[in-house]
Each structure stands twice: as structure tokens, then as C-alpha cells.
Write a protein that holds these residues in place. Sequence first.
Motif, PDB file in Angstrom:
ATOM      1  N   ALA A  47       0.826  -1.209   0.000  1.00  0.00           N
ATOM      2  CA  ALA A  47       0.000   0.000   0.000  1.00  0.00           C
ATOM      3  C   ALA A  47       0.860   1.257   0.000  1.00  0.00           C
ATOM      4  CB  ALA A  47      -0.932  -0.013   1.212  1.00  0.00           C
ATOM      5  N   MET A  48       1.925   1.272   0.779  1.00  0.00           N
ATOM      6  CA  MET A  48       2.823   2.427   0.794  1.00  0.00           C
ATOM      7  C   MET A  48       3.514   2.608  -0.549  1.00  0.00           C
ATOM      8  SD  MET A  48       4.596   2.083   4.544  1.00  0.00           S
ATOM      9  CE  MET A  48       3.655   2.322   6.058  1.00  0.00           C
ATOM     10  N   THR A  49       3.936   1.505  -1.140  1.00  0.00           N
ATOM     11  CA  THR A  49       4.572   1.591  -2.453  1.00  0.00           C
ATOM     12  C   THR A  49       3.612   2.138  -3.498  1.00  0.00           C
ATOM     13  OG1 THR A  49       5.992  -0.286  -1.884  1.00  0.00           O
ATOM     14  CG2 THR A  49       5.778   0.262  -4.213  1.00  0.00           C
ATOM     15  N   GLY A  50       2.361   1.661  -3.478  1.00  0.00           N
ATOM     16  CA  GLY A  50       1.373   2.171  -4.418  1.00  0.00           C
ATOM     17  C   GLY A  50       1.096   3.645  -4.228  1.00  0.00           C
ATOM     18  N   MET A  51       1.087   4.114  -2.989  1.00  0.00           N
ATOM     19  CA  MET A  51       0.848   5.535  -2.742  1.00  0.00           C
ATOM     20  C   MET A  51       2.010   6.387  -3.244  1.00  0.00           C
ATOM     21  SD  MET A  51      -0.858   5.338   1.054  1.00  0.00           S
ATOM     22  CE  MET A  51      -1.022   7.122   1.179  1.00  0.00           C
ATOM     23  N   VAL A  52       3.234   5.915  -3.076  1.00  0.00           N
ATOM     24  CA  VAL A  52       4.394   6.677  -3.558  1.00  0.00           C
ATOM     25  C   VAL A  52       4.377   6.777  -5.080  1.00  0.00           C
ATOM     26  CG1 VAL A  52       6.911   6.672  -3.729  1.00  0.00           C
ATOM     27  CG2 VAL A  52       5.806   6.148  -1.552  1.00  0.00           C
ATOM     28  N   ILE A  53       4.155   5.653  -5.759  1.00  0.00           N
ATOM     29  CA  ILE A  53       4.145   5.679  -7.223  1.00  0.00           C
ATOM     30  C   ILE A  53       2.926   6.443  -7.743  1.00  0.00           C
ATOM     31  CG2 ILE A  53       4.146   4.240  -9.284  1.00  0.00           C
ATOM     32  CD1 ILE A  53       6.704   4.105  -7.666  1.00  0.00           C
ATOM     33  N   GLU A 383       3.690  -2.958 -13.745  1.00  0.00           N
ATOM     34  CA  GLU A 383       4.925  -2.209 -13.545  1.00  0.00           C
ATOM     35  C   GLU A 383       5.337  -2.156 -12.073  1.00  0.00           C
ATOM     36  OE1 GLU A 383       4.177   1.581 -15.212  1.00  0.00           O
ATOM     37  OE2 GLU A 383       4.212   0.887 -17.296  1.00  0.00           O
ATOM     38  N   ASN A 384       4.358  -2.062 -11.171  1.00  0.00           N
ATOM     39  CA  ASN A 384       4.694  -1.893  -9.756  1.00  0.00           C
ATOM     40  C   ASN A 384       5.013  -3.206  -9.046  1.00  0.00           C
ATOM     41  OD1 ASN A 384       4.174   0.814 -10.169  1.00  0.00           O
ATOM     42  ND2 ASN A 384       2.121   0.734  -9.311  1.00  0.00           N
ATOM     43  N   PHE A 385       4.310  -4.282  -9.398  1.00  0.00           N
ATOM     44  CA  PHE A 385       4.381  -5.481  -8.577  1.00  0.00           C
ATOM     45  C   PHE A 385       4.747  -6.752  -9.347  1.00  0.00           C
ATOM     46  CE2 PHE A 385       1.255  -2.671  -6.484  1.00  0.00           C
ATOM     47  CZ  PHE A 385       1.932  -2.459  -5.290  1.00  0.00           C
ATOM     48  N   LEU A 386       5.047  -6.653 -10.629  1.00  0.00           N
ATOM     49  CA  LEU A 386       5.470  -7.861 -11.339  1.00  0.00           C
ATOM     50  C   LEU A 386       6.799  -8.372 -10.818  1.00  0.00           C
ATOM     51  CD1 LEU A 386       5.202  -9.976 -13.551  1.00  0.00           C
ATOM     52  CD2 LEU A 386       6.199  -8.341 -15.164  1.00  0.00           C
ATOM     53  N   GLY A 504      -4.466   3.256 -10.755  1.00  0.00           N
ATOM     54  CA  GLY A 504      -4.102   1.855 -10.624  1.00  0.00           C
ATOM     55  C   GLY A 504      -3.096   1.611  -9.519  1.00  0.00           C
ATOM     56  N   SER A 505      -2.180   2.556  -9.293  1.00  0.00           N
ATOM     57  CA  SER A 505      -1.194   2.384  -8.228  1.00  0.00           C
ATOM     58  C   SER A 505      -1.849   2.457  -6.855  1.00  0.00           C
ATOM     59  CB  SER A 505      -0.102   3.458  -8.353  1.00  0.00           C
ATOM     60  OG  SER A 505       0.602   3.335  -9.569  1.00  0.00           O
ATOM     61  N   PHE A 506      -2.758   3.413  -6.668  1.00  0.00           N
ATOM     62  CA  PHE A 506      -3.435   3.527  -5.376  1.00  0.00           C
ATOM     63  C   PHE A 506      -4.260   2.277  -5.074  1.00  0.00           C
ATOM     64  CE2 PHE A 506      -3.181   8.292  -6.145  1.00  0.00           C
ATOM     65  CZ  PHE A 506      -2.125   8.453  -5.264  1.00  0.00           C
ATOM     66  N   THR A 507      -5.125   1.910  -6.005  1.00  0.00           N
ATOM     67  CA  THR A 507      -5.991   0.752  -5.774  1.00  0.00           C
ATOM     68  C   THR A 507      -5.194  -0.555  -5.767  1.00  0.00           C
ATOM     69  OG1 THR A 507      -6.480   0.631  -8.150  1.00  0.00           O
ATOM     70  CG2 THR A 507      -7.980   1.911  -6.766  1.00  0.00           C
ATOM     71  N   GLY A 508      -4.204  -0.663  -6.643  1.00  0.00           N
ATOM     72  CA  GLY A 508      -3.415  -1.884  -6.707  1.00  0.00           C
ATOM     73  C   GLY A 508      -2.592  -2.119  -5.459  1.00  0.00           C
ATOM     74  N   ALA A 512      -3.123  -5.416  -3.270  1.00  0.00           N
ATOM     75  CA  ALA A 512      -2.024  -6.359  -3.054  1.00  0.00           C
ATOM     76  C   ALA A 512      -1.786  -6.614  -1.581  1.00  0.00           C
ATOM     77  CB  ALA A 512      -0.750  -5.838  -3.717  1.00  0.00           C
ATOM     78  N   GLN A 513      -1.923  -5.591  -0.753  1.00  0.00           N
ATOM     79  CA  GLN A 513      -1.717  -5.772   0.674  1.00  0.00           C
ATOM     80  C   GLN A 513      -2.876  -6.528   1.316  1.00  0.00           C
ATOM     81  OE1 GLN A 513      -0.238  -2.322   2.626  1.00  0.00           O
ATOM     82  NE2 GLN A 513      -0.822  -2.990   4.676  1.00  0.00           N
ATOM     83  N   ARG A 514      -4.082  -6.340   0.796  1.00  0.00           N
ATOM     84  CA  ARG A 514      -5.256  -6.979   1.401  1.00  0.00           C
ATOM     85  C   ARG A 514      -5.459  -8.405   0.904  1.00  0.00           C
ATOM     86  NH1 ARG A 514      -8.520  -9.424   3.483  1.00  0.00           N
ATOM     87  NH2 ARG A 514     -10.585  -8.837   4.284  1.00  0.00           N
TER      88      ARG A 514
END
Length: 591
Positions: A47-53, A383-386, A504-508, A512-514
Motif C-alpha cells: 500500500a505504501m509503495t502504491g501511494m508513492v508511485i 509495472e509496480n508489482f510484477l 491503478g497504483s493507489f488501488t493496486g 495487493a496488501q489486502r
Amino acid sequence: MMKRNKQIDINRALALAGTFNFLHSCGKACLLPFLTLYFRQLGLTPAMTGMVIGAKHLISLVWTPVASLLAKHYNKRRVVINGCLVSSAVVALLLLLLPPVDVNRQRIRCNSSDEQVSATVDSLVRSSSGPKMSPTVNQPLPAVFQSVSMTPPTTPSLSNSTSERLNKSSDRDEPHPQSVTIGLNNSDVHPKVSSPTPTASVTGSRNKRSEHKSKHPQMKEEKPSNLEFLGRLKVMDTQHQLFFLILMVVSAWTLVSAPLGWTVDDGLYEYLDFADASDRYRSSGLWGLLGAACGVGGAGVLVSQLSCRVDPWSWRSAAHFYCYTCFAAVTVPVATYLPLYLNKKRDWANGLLKALQLVRGSPHALLCVVTVLLVGAGASAVENFLLWQMEDHGSSELHMGLSLALALVSQACYPLLAAKVSKVLSPGKVLTVGAAGLGVQCFYYSFLWGPWAALPAQLLTSFSSGAVWWAVKVQCDDIATPGADRSVNRVFSSLALHLGRALGSFTGGFAAQRFGLAWLFRGAAIALMSWCVILPVLQYKVPNQRRINYSRLLAADASEASDSESEQEKDWLDKAMESERRKGYGRRVNH
């Protein structure tokens, strides 16, 4: 302002543009694809990673057009370009100064030899300072450390035996008051101990300190209210401190690097447009894809050859940042000689507003906008989590780099297939196929089983991202008026690259964390495939936009036309356009 009599070397301008795009894309690809993996090593949650990106994409969405407009207004394009290259390289290195947190920190897999070396180093470090060392030692300890207490004081039986040894050693060493008993922890360093329970005083002092803190809860709560934001970071836990520090550094990095792309693009395009060669500028985009493929593949191969290190600021992680900095330094001389031109007659701001009006007025363009937003959101998950998913299944940075390079090469190859595909499918159907291809890729990524398992899905990038962007280009050419094609293209690219990826980064990140990484990719696949079922129905229901009847305009202007000319002969162009309209909504007619 360029003079009319100045000779323009188009080939030199195209060569410099291609070189700049290649080097700049190569430098970005050395770092940006691996950035989220670095955040994972530091200790950020999904979640933190998605918020930063996501914040990075939102800042680019707002700041890029504003900075490009200011650079043109004050005629400071070259200063902005060189400043962006230098400052972005410096600010990116600030991320190496941030220490990690010990919260489920992941390690990049090394080869067997590197693992043995790192295990040996870890054992030596733990033997000298770690509290979890085994008390069994094959070799005798030096005389200075023979009185070291190797057992933790938490076990009652062991603490009693330890206290007896301490008492005996204190009786023997009574003539030598300088001798002390050294514990493994800093809190276990005791001088001559007379109490049978040496940990009682330490525990009691800790309890007294905790009681003292509990008696003054208001003082602890009132202190942060008088501090600024940076002061409030001190009362947060380590993970949230790291999150806000990374967010600030990445935001500053985005502010200094975002204006670079549009500023270079505007200056080079206006230079070639001044020489009536703007149609040749599109070829420079291919060099950007090839440069990105070389950068991400080369970085993966280079980092995999380095020795294994555990800490994120080691060479394995810092090599990406150093490669990015080196390519930025190499790109500066090329940017210095870029041919730039300032066309003050072109109203850049009104061009974007007009492009938004053109997109809003076309039903097919609006459907394309929704599709691009969903594709951008799905692409953000990849891009963020692959790389996180690949790392969990045993992939090293060698597998990651070559896999991403194969995807970029596959995307660059789609223009070679576009002529054959366009004969079979209309641009609207190609758009649907591209979105469905990305959905298939996401579904495949949720079932990875080995280090090289992602490679087959990367070949589909030609029919996912490549097909989508080809269909978007055709849609832009179809609705754009003369001189507005680049502005319309920027509307679509901004929606996909920034707004869609931000959402997509925020929701993804939260998904991913949930639910986990596997269900993140499955959810993205379900969303894309559901839209691909609805999209053809909406395209069929939406009426085609009425085109200009060129034959009637010609007939109205040609007053000398013969009255005996038949209606069938005068309307031949109208029939030809009607035939093209039936084949596909986005196909243009060449007159």
C-alpha cells in the motif's frame, strides 16, 4: 527565433533526437522498473509503495504541462533540459541515504556461491556482536572473553548458574578491580556483581522508566503539536518515517525530471516543422523503446554479476542509481547540441484545450479514453508489482531485466505487423484485442511458478501495449484537425501514463496488501476482460461521426461545372468515403 536564411540539417537533427531518446530512455530503464523492488527491500508495504508511485504520476500529470508552458514562455528550454538532467540525477541518489527498516525485509536471491559468502559474513558478524549466537564454540576463546555470559538472562535455570559463575569470578578477581564481566547486549555489561540475580536491577530500572513515562502521558501528546511536519516524523514508527521520507524525495525527484520529455519534444518538433519535416519526427520514438530495452536488460545483467549483499545500499541495489546517474551525465552533452526552435505563433495552451474539446465531441474517442484509463490502471499493476511476484518465485535481477527487455522489444515490433493486422481488424477491434491481451498477461502473471516463467507472457506485449497505442494513434489522427494531432495524442498519453497509472497504483497497492499479489493480477485481468466484452457492443451502438462531404464542397465551389454532369459522377468521392466508413470507424481516407 531562427532566421529564414539559416540552413537546416534535418538528418543531423533526427540523429541527435534519436541519440537523446535512446540515452535518456536507457538511463530511466536502468532504475525506474526496479524502483518498487528497492522500496520493498527498504521495508515499505504494497500500500505504501502504491501511494508513492501514484503520487509520482499525479505530480507528473499536473506539473509537466505547466513547466513546459513556462519554459516556452520565457524561452528557457535548453536551461530546463540541462537542469532536469543534472538535478534529477542528484536527487535520485538521495534515496540511497535512507536506511531500511526490519519489517519483513526481502532479499534478492543470489547464486549459490554468493549465498555461501554472505552466510559466512553473517556468521562472523553474529559471532562478534549478535545476541543469537550458539554458545558452542570449537576453538577456545581468548582470555579476555572467557567470562562472557553466552546465555540470555531470561531463563531462570541458566541465570542462576550464570550468577554463581559471576560470584566465583568476582571472588577470584577481587585483587583486580578493573576486571569486568562482558555481556552480549549493551545492557548486560556489569561490573563486579554481588546480587544473585544480575538482571533484576536492569529490569527494575526499565520498569521505573516505563512508569515514569506513563505518569506523564500529556507531555508526550502535547510535544508533537508544537512541532512542524519534520519534527512530527520523530514520534512516528520507523516504517512510517521511512514512507514519508521516500514520498518527499520521490516528489522532489518528479518535480525536477517531469518537464524534460515535453520540453525536448516541443523544441525538436517545432524545429522540424519549421523545415516542413515534422512527419519524420515520429521515428525517434522507436529509439526510445530500443534504449529502454537495452537499459533494463543491461542493468539486470550487470547487477546479477555483482557479489551478493544484504543491505539495500550495497552495490546490488545502488548500481541501478549509479547507472541512472551515469547515463544522465552522458546525455547532457547531447542535450547541449539539440536543435531547438521557438515558435511563438503556436498557442500551446489553446492547443490542449482544443484537443480536449475534440476528444469530448467524439463518442468513439470517449470510448477510447475509458479503455486507455483501464489499460493504464492494469499496466500499473504490472509495472509496480510484477518484479515482486517474480522475486517470490525465485527470479533474480537477471531474469527480471531480460524479461522486461523482451517485453519492450516485442512492443517495438508491432509497427511491422500493423499493416497486416489493419487489413483484418478495424482500429476499434484492435483496441479491444490490445486490452484483452493485457488482461491475459495479468492472468498469466498470477500463476508464475519459476524464475523464467514470465518470459512467454512478455511476447504478448506486442499485441497488448503495442496494439493499444497503434489504435490510439489512429484514433488521434481520425479526430484531430490540422496541427492538433500532437495535442490530441498528448491527451491520450497523459490519461494512460499518468492518470490511469495513478489510480491503478493507489488501488493496486491496497489490493495487493489486502488480498495478495496473485489476486491483484487476477482482479486486473477480470476488469480488463469484462470491459473488452462491453466495448464492442458500445462501439456498435455509437453512431459514426458524420464526415465532411468533400464532393459537395467541390461542387459548390466549382461554378463552371457542367450542368449536364450526372449526379453519380459528382458524388463519386462521397460513395468512396461511405465505403471506407463501413470498413471501420477510425480509418482515414487519403485524398
